[in-house]
Design a protein around this motif. Sequence first.
Motif, mmCIF file in Angstrom:
data_model
loop_
_atom_site.group_PDB
_atom_site.id
_atom_site.type_symbol
_atom_site.label_atom_id
_atom_site.label_comp_id
_atom_site.label_asym_id
_atom_site.label_seq_id
_atom_site.Cartn_x
_atom_site.Cartn_y
_atom_site.Cartn_z
ATOM 1 N N SER A 107 0.859 -1.175 0.000
ATOM 2 C CA SER A 107 0.000 0.000 0.000
ATOM 3 C C SER A 107 0.901 1.232 0.000
ATOM 4 C CB SER A 107 -0.911 -0.008 1.228
ATOM 5 O OG SER A 107 -1.793 1.099 1.221
ATOM 6 N N TYR A 108 0.312 2.380 -0.334
ATOM 7 C CA TYR A 108 1.117 3.603 -0.322
ATOM 8 C C TYR A 108 0.246 4.823 -0.074
ATOM 9 C CZ TYR A 108 -0.495 4.700 -5.111
ATOM 10 O OH TYR A 108 -1.256 4.996 -6.216
ATOM 11 N N ASP A 109 0.903 5.871 0.420
ATOM 12 C CA ASP A 109 0.292 7.181 0.509
ATOM 13 C C ASP A 109 1.291 8.173 -0.077
ATOM 14 O OD1 ASP A 109 2.202 7.673 2.547
ATOM 15 O OD2 ASP A 109 0.798 7.093 4.121
ATOM 16 N N ALA A 110 1.057 9.449 0.125
ATOM 17 C CA ALA A 110 1.911 10.453 -0.504
ATOM 18 C C ALA A 110 3.370 10.337 -0.070
ATOM 19 C CB ALA A 110 1.388 11.854 -0.187
ATOM 20 N N ALA A 111 3.587 9.913 1.153
ATOM 21 C CA ALA A 111 4.943 9.900 1.705
ATOM 22 C C ALA A 111 5.609 8.526 1.679
ATOM 23 C CB ALA A 111 4.932 10.430 3.130
ATOM 24 N N ASN A 112 4.828 7.466 1.899
ATOM 25 C CA ASN A 112 5.427 6.160 2.181
ATOM 26 C C ASN A 112 4.880 5.028 1.326
ATOM 27 O OD1 ASN A 112 6.998 7.121 4.458
ATOM 28 N ND2 ASN A 112 5.087 7.217 5.609
ATOM 29 N N LEU A 113 5.710 4.008 1.196
ATOM 30 C CA LEU A 113 5.319 2.721 0.628
ATOM 31 C C LEU A 113 5.362 1.714 1.762
ATOM 32 C CD1 LEU A 113 4.819 0.715 -1.748
ATOM 33 C CD2 LEU A 113 7.313 0.567 -1.983
ATOM 34 N N TYR A 114 4.297 0.920 1.887
ATOM 35 C CA TYR A 114 4.192 -0.078 2.953
ATOM 36 C C TYR A 114 4.158 -1.471 2.324
ATOM 37 C CZ TYR A 114 2.401 4.153 5.221
ATOM 38 O OH TYR A 114 2.240 5.436 5.680
ATOM 39 N N ILE A 115 4.951 -2.377 2.861
ATOM 40 C CA ILE A 115 4.983 -3.754 2.376
ATOM 41 C C ILE A 115 4.788 -4.683 3.565
ATOM 42 C CG2 ILE A 115 6.357 -5.543 1.253
ATOM 43 C CD1 ILE A 115 7.821 -3.337 -0.253
ATOM 44 N N ARG A 116 3.820 -5.568 3.444
ATOM 45 C CA ARG A 116 3.494 -6.488 4.537
ATOM 46 C C ARG A 116 3.719 -7.920 4.092
ATOM 47 N NH1 ARG A 116 -2.285 -7.977 7.295
ATOM 48 N NH2 ARG A 116 -1.718 -7.675 9.476
ATOM 49 N N LEU A 117 4.471 -8.673 4.876
ATOM 50 C CA LEU A 117 4.770 -10.075 4.599
ATOM 51 C C LEU A 117 4.151 -10.947 5.688
ATOM 52 C CD1 LEU A 117 8.609 -9.747 3.829
ATOM 53 C CD2 LEU A 117 6.686 -9.379 2.258
ATOM 54 N N THR A 118 3.455 -11.995 5.289
ATOM 55 C CA THR A 118 2.872 -12.940 6.232
ATOM 56 C C THR A 118 3.317 -14.340 5.845
ATOM 57 O OG1 THR A 118 0.931 -11.495 6.401
ATOM 58 C CG2 THR A 118 0.732 -13.711 7.316
ATOM 59 N N PHE A 119 3.896 -15.086 6.797
ATOM 60 C CA PHE A 119 4.467 -16.381 6.446
ATOM 61 C C PHE A 119 4.678 -17.251 7.676
ATOM 62 C CE2 PHE A 119 7.805 -13.286 7.184
ATOM 63 C CZ PHE A 119 8.685 -13.942 8.023
ATOM 64 N N LYS A 120 4.796 -18.520 7.439
ATOM 65 C CA LYS A 120 5.185 -19.489 8.448
ATOM 66 C C LYS A 120 6.598 -19.939 8.120
ATOM 67 C CE LYS A 120 4.152 -24.095 10.265
ATOM 68 N NZ LYS A 120 3.253 -25.277 10.169
ATOM 69 N N ALA A 121 7.554 -19.544 8.950
ATOM 70 C CA ALA A 121 8.943 -19.918 8.719
ATOM 71 C C ALA A 121 9.189 -21.299 9.316
ATOM 72 C CB ALA A 121 9.884 -18.901 9.348
ATOM 73 N N PRO A 122 9.390 -22.324 8.501
ATOM 74 C CA PRO A 122 9.500 -23.687 9.028
ATOM 75 C C PRO A 122 10.813 -23.949 9.743
ATOM 76 C CG PRO A 122 9.904 -23.659 6.668
ATOM 77 C CD PRO A 122 9.492 -22.267 7.036
ATOM 78 N N ALA A 123 10.785 -24.907 10.640
ATOM 79 C CA ALA A 123 11.998 -25.364 11.308
ATOM 80 C C ALA A 123 12.680 -26.399 10.414
ATOM 81 C CB ALA A 123 11.645 -25.960 12.664
ATOM 82 N N GLY A 124 13.740 -26.999 10.925
ATOM 83 C CA GLY A 124 14.416 -28.058 10.174
ATOM 84 C C GLY A 124 15.513 -27.564 9.262
ATOM 85 N N GLY A 125 16.112 -26.401 9.588
ATOM 86 C CA GLY A 125 17.219 -25.895 8.780
ATOM 87 C C GLY A 125 18.522 -26.608 9.089
ATOM 88 N N ALA A 126 19.462 -26.536 8.125
ATOM 89 C CA ALA A 126 20.753 -27.194 8.310
ATOM 90 C C ALA A 126 21.787 -26.270 8.936
ATOM 91 C CB ALA A 126 21.267 -27.704 6.963
#
Length: 275
Positions: A107-126
Amino acid sequence: MKKTTISTLVLGTLLTMGTQFAFAAPDWTKVPKRDVSVFHPGVTPIEWVGKKSDHSGTAGLKKGETCVGCHEEKGTLNFNFKRLADKELEPKGAPATMIYPVAVQASYDAANLYIRLTFKAPAGGADKGDKDNEVKATVMFPDSKVTQAEQVGCWAACHIDARTMPGADEKKTKYTKDGSYELMQWRSAKGAKVGDGKVTTERKMDGGTLGAKAEGAKAGDIYTVTFTRKNPGEGKTIPFGLAIHGDHATGRFHHVSLGYTLGIGAAGDVKAVKQ
């Protein structure tokens, strides 16, 4: 004197209300979501991407095709993940989850750009090299001087001699041979500073000019991260890429997106809504 005081108070109230309206957080219920798949890339830097014997899509890139145009199908990516997880392309060991979706809103207005991230970060990394941060979320924006920026996204900054690559210099970070990337990063550690940096001949996590701010929260196993940066201009389409370090990962042991575009009142893979 009394009239002047009352007028001043009224004016002050109106100015305060105007400021709140101008910089109010977006109503995310009115902003559509676009799923972007992030995946573990293993040892596949830009040198690998551009080598025909390793990557069959090299010919398409030379014709101007994008990674997304070739690899995104039916809301996911058509990679050979068995190959990406083998010892040749991931000598340290692949994560248990090779790919997962990130819901992206803008989303944006005159001054700013907004970015929203929604996620499930899984376990099990190396790799669990970052003891302080369970999760880091990064957005990168290449400029027009980065070779193939709109085709390959962040890949132009990822090189075979950068740290955490096999046998590489542990002091060498991401870098570009031309142009630059602006970046912003949210870190999950309590009180962690928001990264507002740049990638040129080296990567610096601060000193950038985005005016980046970020807020993150975890509800159950779902992370929601909201970035705020200066509006680059209505009517523009800008390239971007995502990187999520989950399960305390560091360096190249992240999940990354291909290169996408964000339209600010313009066409794009993700379209920012004006509010």
